[in-house]
Design an enzyme around this catalytic site. Sequence first.
Site, PDB file in Angstrom:
ATOM      1  N   CYS A 175      34.873  65.037  14.842  1.00  0.00           N
ATOM      2  CA  CYS A 175      35.234  65.077  13.423  1.00  0.00           C
ATOM      3  C   CYS A 175      36.629  64.480  13.287  1.00  0.00           C
ATOM      4  O   CYS A 175      37.189  63.953  14.244  1.00  0.00           O
ATOM      5  CB  CYS A 175      35.172  66.502  12.879  1.00  0.00           C
ATOM      6  SG  CYS A 175      36.223  67.683  13.762  1.00  0.00           S
ATOM      7  N   THR A 176      37.206  64.539  12.101  1.00  0.00           N
ATOM      8  CA  THR A 176      38.464  63.833  11.838  1.00  0.00           C
ATOM      9  C   THR A 176      39.603  64.329  12.713  1.00  0.00           C
ATOM     10  O   THR A 176      40.254  63.551  13.413  1.00  0.00           O
ATOM     11  CB  THR A 176      38.854  63.972  10.352  1.00  0.00           C
ATOM     12  OG1 THR A 176      37.760  63.557   9.538  1.00  0.00           O
ATOM     13  CG2 THR A 176      40.086  63.113  10.042  1.00  0.00           C
TER      14      THR A 176
END
Length: 303
Positions: A175-176
Amino acid sequence: MYTIAALYHFTRFPDPAAIRPALLGLCQAQDVKGSLLLAQEGINGTIAGPRAGIDAVLAHIKSLPGCAGLDWKEATAAEPPFGKMKVRLKKEIVTMGQPDVDPLASVGHYVEPEEWNDLIRQDDVVLIDTRNDYEVAIGTFEGAIDPKTESFRDFPAWWKENKDRFHNKRVAMFCTGGIRCEKSTNYLLGQGVEDVYHLKGGILRYLEEMPAENSTWEGECFVFDNRVSVGHGLVEGPHELCHGCRRPILPEDKARPEFEQGVSCHLCIDQTSEEDKVRFRERQKQMQLARARGEGHLGSIPL
């Protein structure tokens, strides 16, 4: 230049409301703006401001119970990334809607950026992007599966519908910045998946540390501030934000007939009502008037 700090930390806060006043007051006193979420499971958010102000706020957060090991990622911006400071109380610092998920109990195996490429190229590894559909649309890792979820809350249902596809596979997720994977890996462990991995520090750390010539990342990474997207070296990308739907668009998308500044783009033209569009046009008008007076307007800056 403004210093941007993106952070999260899972810990036990029995009374998050008691933490909020001093934290908000310090941010305001130090001219630090952005958004921080407090819940019984910890803290999450992104803040920006002068170097000294960011240092003061980070030092305060590290002094909170269980937060001495706080980690964060930094970047810089020439323009203010946020319009004001918010410290919100939430049930979860990243909403998954699974009360039994507990990242403090167990998570998947952390994988350093320099080891990530070797892992995801293995034949017995399936790679899953845990971000929302509009984030995945502008960039992801080569070969990654896109669950096409509109929110992180949708991920458990997607997994239950698709888990049979990944029988006898090791699962790698990303994810980010890493926070969603803290929960998604714990969730998969609870679902009986034995070998679960996640990218330590998320996409942002990978893009910061991995040379472009050795990268398996394709496209840009969406970020939740006025940079909108970043590439390798965390260099600001070409994307802009549609202020109608808050999704990333490219400069050439503004030439499309569906685009109206501050109102709509080709991604949201059919998703908002005429009443919404009237309201958005008024907001855009007020922003233009503020600029003509040489003033800022909160509607033009992510909050």
